[in-house]
Enzyme design. Structure first.
Site, PDB file in Angstrom:
ATOM      1  N   ASP A 193      -5.408  -9.666  17.853  1.00 14.52           N
ATOM      2  CA  ASP A 193      -4.326 -10.206  17.699  1.00 14.52           C
ATOM      3  C   ASP A 193      -3.536 -10.761  16.591  1.00 14.52           C
ATOM      4  O   ASP A 193      -2.549 -12.166  16.695  1.00 14.52           O
ATOM      5  CB  ASP A 193      -4.832 -11.547  19.287  1.00 14.52           C
ATOM      6  CG  ASP A 193      -4.935 -10.517  20.019  1.00 14.52           C
ATOM      7  OD1 ASP A 193      -4.151  -9.606  20.170  1.00 14.52           O
ATOM      8  OD2 ASP A 193      -5.004 -11.578  21.383  1.00 14.52           O
ATOM      9  N   GLU A 194      -4.262 -10.344  15.785  1.00 13.73           N
ATOM     10  CA  GLU A 194      -3.270 -11.526  14.096  1.00 13.73           C
ATOM     11  C   GLU A 194      -2.851  -9.643  13.718  1.00 13.73           C
ATOM     12  O   GLU A 194      -3.175  -9.001  14.063  1.00 13.73           O
ATOM     13  CB  GLU A 194      -4.390 -11.629  13.179  1.00 13.73           C
ATOM     14  CG  GLU A 194      -5.173 -12.881  13.372  1.00 13.73           C
ATOM     15  CD  GLU A 194      -4.416 -14.521  14.075  1.00 13.73           C
ATOM     16  OE1 GLU A 194      -3.341 -14.042  12.907  1.00 13.73           O
ATOM     17  OE2 GLU A 194      -3.910 -15.245  14.768  1.00 13.73           O
TER      18      GLU A 194
END
Lengths: 278, 278, 278, 278
Positions: free
Chosen positions: B222-223
């Site tokens: 999720d980066e």
């Protein structure tokens, strides 16, 4: 070292970006930010260039004039605070927002004066130590009233005149005097609900969205090049009064945003259109 | 006459715009549209130039390489349809939107294949005469499964691999293989609600807005550089299921928009950031 | 145990909520959700009540009819899938979205048939195993064509007829046949840009926002009670074609949303207005 | 004839709407507007009823208490202007907006006093003839400072205490004193960017949207029931300072909106959630 903004607006032709940036290069100026747009339909080129360095305005502009095609407009604008005069009638919301932001941060502008055809807002303006002139239209013809308004504005030599809910229609004479310098906030999402009582019109039509439009004023009522617009979602439970209240929030933020864009020299006007760079 | 897009991404220095546009000029190429951005904090210059004319790619690029500072990246991209492979699991909404738009207008892309770790969406994909591969992860280690996925993707030589609700985490090996070519749609307004069940998390937190994020995938869950985000307003009456439903609409439109921006060569990636030109 | 929705629409008077909820109480029905609105200007009361329990429709409605004031309308709607017929011309985007969502989740509706005055979209519809009828208007008077359209629609006894970019104007005869059942998507933010080529009109006017409007059709072109509206921000760089493309995204989502609201029995129509409960 | 608002918040059970509206009926009160919501997951019922008529508060409330289930909360609120105290530090934008709207229209509230831990905003507040107290935290322990703050607030017996960019963390003692009466504006789209310097965090993460959150304060930093949230779209060209500036516009409008909703008695708080009726 100084920072200036060069605005170029000319007939489109090959190599314009190179020409302009070469001249900056020749003058050992650094381009900090550059925005460019070509309207291919109308064959017109627009460029906004933020430049840093040691300026010799005269030779720089001479070089540009020599290089750019016929019919070009260019201006080199110093980074100094601009001056506005605000015209109002009775509503405080747009005026108040600009007063607050110019004083406490948000919009970097000098409000030279506020002029109203009523005295309702004098008290608000006086809090901010800004001159307020009441120029009543009562007993005057439209021409006589405008004569007085123009006379009151002139000494302040404003960069822009802001109609912050000034609800009188302006004559062509007035408009010409401040061509491309008159900014109005219209209480609808133009071109919907042109004319009077747009919130009542919106209510009657049962719309689910209302809006506001900031635009330059020209000689057609509610026409003129649009600078920015925004909307608010509403529903069946909104009365015409609720619409007007919600509308004031949109008007306030749309006018603030348009004013900021204009003050930042990000807006070009041509015909009935604008180019508004980010 | 051809139309190409030149992307330049290099350390900032004086005169870059002039250098690049002079080279275009020298090659008698016309600049149709130009966008430029300097990240002053990181000292990096980005320019996207749409060019028209008769190209000699080799000499043009040689001139650029000679002129641009060390550490520059530039690419000259022909206006031809790009090819993508889409990875999915079970949810149809993002996939369906891309299938529909690529076939009936809205996104100009060739979908080379769709690959799922389930066969649920095979029926949908087959309607559009596009190959569907089911590569089940069952009974396989993560590495074995990815091996198979990579083998299935490779022959299609995609420009981009789109994770349209593919819900398995990818290993660094996979990610490296398609560095800056892997686009994911995350079902939250990152960095809020990282990880699993974001809609349940959003419900539990009682938020009044939900969102979705399209981003390039890197090795951090999720980066990865964000391309575009959008939100939907919700209220207390939304159950977690209602949130998920509203969320699917946002996911669908955010992924479509990000895909369009990437296909139009409007997105630069550097570090954990993107420059997305209009 | 069943779940039904009671819609009440009547002249406003004191005690209506108590009357209606007492009747539910008397019938040992549980109110799961209740929305109420009074239009005080027009003196009209609207209530939408989701009820759970064992229903005796006949006695429940008899009790309501006995209790409610003269001029009341009430309906008790079972939670069953509604049926629609979709009319189209050549554009796929709205149709495709409804097809996708009805098949793969998002809108719970049965598409009984799609009818077009061209055959362009037959291929798309056939992918979803839904009947498509081409009823060309060529060589027919408007009345003759509508006669055929009505004859094609009738056997499907649709709850609603959706004009998903069906671009022919309907006669009063057609409209009356499906009063309050005809939903259109208009490609502008009504009442702006009424009539043909709204995106060209929007381009010419230089607006900064475009929109779309879903509305019930009545006998006035581009009038009729508005169900929902939405907008997209645009700028000077959008050509008329870009506006149309951005507009299609808004049209698609606005029509989907309006359809969902109507299918959920959340929309009341009265005069030229709607009440749309959340 | 008077107008009051009845708020009911109780365990869900069958027939609640009928019970409450029957009592209104018995007291010959007219229901002008009614909103109801059941949180089925937590089994809780919320109703907001605007009532008109001749009130006997004592017997009306007695009837309600007799009728409503155990664990119910109800309050009958007269339509009179509420009183707030505003806490500030150095930033003027939220404070200025509330001052302007309470004085010139937009929010109907009495600002009893403004209290700051710095004197920066005294000048602004004095323009509006409202008491300003500077209570510096320098040289004081957190407890000592809060003691003084509480002592300064108490005499004004505010309905709500508004933290309009008051940047000190409050102790549980302070919070308990004004449970469900303390409203804060947080400069991020919670739960993203909890803690200090959210705009720097947002810049570092490269987000494309920023937001603001108005919430009741509880004992967890940046937790507490959310009242309303909104966002602004931003892009790569925004510096951290630009983000902060855009953020101030969102903060201002979000806090105003939340304040209005609370003043209109439209907000119920339970657990970490709110019900906010339209």
């Amino acid at each position: 070292m100084e920072k200036k903004t060069l605005l170029t607006d000319c007939p489109d032709s090959k190599g314009l970006i190179a020409q302009i940036t070469n001249i900056c290069q020749k003058h050992q100026l650094n381009i900090v930010k550059n925005n460019e747009f070509v309207d291919h339909q109308h064959g017109r080129f627009f460029m906004r260039t933020e430049i840093e360095g040691y300026f010799n305005d005269q030779t720089l502009l001479a070089d540009l004039d020599y290089s750019l095609p016929k019919g070009s407009q260019r201006s080199l604008i110093s980074a100094q605070k601009k001056r506005i005069v605000i015209l109002v009638t009775k509503e405080a919301h747009c005026l108040g927002d600009i007063l607050m932001k110019s004083t406490y941060g948000g919009i970097d502008v000098e409000i030279a004066a506020v002029i109203g055809n009523h005295d309702v807002l004098e008290d608000l303006v006086s809090k901010f130590n800004i001159p307020y002139h009441t120029i009543s239209h009562e007993g005057l013809s439209r021409e006589e009233h405008e004569e007085k308004m123009l006379a009151a504005i002139a000494p302040y030599t404003p960069d822009y005149v802001i109609l912050a809910k000034y609800i009188r229609i302006l004559t062509p004479k007035f408009v010409e005097q401040y061509a491309n310098k008159l900014i109005n906030i219209h209480h609808s999402f133009l071109p919907a609900f042109i004319g009077a009582k747009p919130y009542q019109q919106a209510f009657d039509r049962g719309v689910k969205i209302i809006g506001a439009t900031a635009h330059f004023v020209n000689n057609e009522l509610d026409e003129g090049p649009i600078i920015t617009q925004d909307v608010a979602h509403i529903d069946h439970a909104y009365s015409a009064a609720d619409l007007a209240k919600a509308g004031r929030d949109v008007e306030r933020s749309v006018l603030s945003r348009a004013l900021q864009q204009v003050l930042d020299d990000k807006v070009f006007v041509y015909g009935n259109r604008t180019v508004v760079f980010k």
